[in-house]
Write a protein that holds these residues in place. Sequence first.
Motif, PDB file in Angstrom:
ATOM      1  N   ASN A 114       0.827  -1.203   0.000  1.00 48.35           N
ATOM      2  CA  ASN A 114       0.000   0.000   0.000  1.00 48.35           C
ATOM      3  C   ASN A 114       0.865   1.258   0.000  1.00 48.35           C
ATOM      4  O   ASN A 114       0.635   2.160  -0.789  1.00 48.35           O
ATOM      5  N   ILE A 118      -5.194   3.370   4.789  1.00 50.69           N
ATOM      6  CA  ILE A 118      -5.129   2.181   5.635  1.00 50.69           C
ATOM      7  C   ILE A 118      -3.669   2.034   6.041  1.00 50.69           C
ATOM      8  O   ILE A 118      -2.838   2.861   5.648  1.00 50.69           O
ATOM      9  N   LEU A 128       1.155  -2.349   4.689  1.00 52.82           N
ATOM     10  CA  LEU A 128       0.399  -3.572   4.448  1.00 52.82           C
ATOM     11  C   LEU A 128       0.413  -3.941   2.972  1.00 52.82           C
ATOM     12  O   LEU A 128       0.279  -3.087   2.091  1.00 52.82           O
ATOM     13  N   ILE A 173      -1.786  -5.724   0.289  1.00 49.54           N
ATOM     14  CA  ILE A 173      -3.211  -6.015   0.184  1.00 49.54           C
ATOM     15  C   ILE A 173      -3.627  -5.903  -1.286  1.00 49.54           C
ATOM     16  O   ILE A 173      -2.943  -5.251  -2.080  1.00 49.54           O
ATOM     17  N   GLU A 204     -11.053  -0.730   4.776  1.00 49.90           N
ATOM     18  CA  GLU A 204     -10.521  -0.677   6.140  1.00 49.90           C
ATOM     19  C   GLU A 204     -10.793  -1.982   6.886  1.00 49.90           C
ATOM     20  O   GLU A 204      -9.922  -2.484   7.604  1.00 49.90           O
ATOM     21  N   ALA A 261      -8.455  -4.630   5.498  1.00 44.52           N
ATOM     22  CA  ALA A 261      -7.092  -4.378   5.970  1.00 44.52           C
ATOM     23  C   ALA A 261      -6.938  -4.792   7.431  1.00 44.52           C
ATOM     24  O   ALA A 261      -5.938  -5.423   7.799  1.00 44.52           O
ATOM     25  N   LYS A 269      -4.545  -7.750   8.745  1.00 44.88           N
ATOM     26  CA  LYS A 269      -3.519  -7.439   9.749  1.00 44.88           C
ATOM     27  C   LYS A 269      -3.681  -8.323  10.990  1.00 44.88           C
ATOM     28  O   LYS A 269      -2.691  -8.819  11.529  1.00 44.88           O
TER      29      LYS A 269
END
Length: 101
Positions: free
Chosen positions: A46, A52, A56, A58, A86, A89, A93
């Motif tokens: 990202n 977010i 990460l 994603i 969100e 994510a 996570k």
Amino acid sequence: IKVRDAAKEIIKRKVSTYYGIGMALVRITQAIFNNENSILPVSVYNGGVYDIDPDLYIGLPAVLNRDGVHHVVHLKLNTDEQEKLEHSAAHLKDNLNNINH
């Protein structure tokens, strides 16, 4: 919706999803080898493009060419889409944190 429902359609016709995975890999490889600058949904870093966790990896839309991921495409999301991103994510996570502990 097209991407989300693709697996259902493949399972209905072939009773399996590995064909879909194979076709996705073919498409990604074509975009890279042919230097297409195509926008495809892939798992990418990202890096703060979306609001977010910036660190990460994603699934996001990204431009693919001979360099691999050229850049992540920033789409203007409506409130519902942002909330769903969100949520995804946070879920991702949490799963990664559970694996690492």
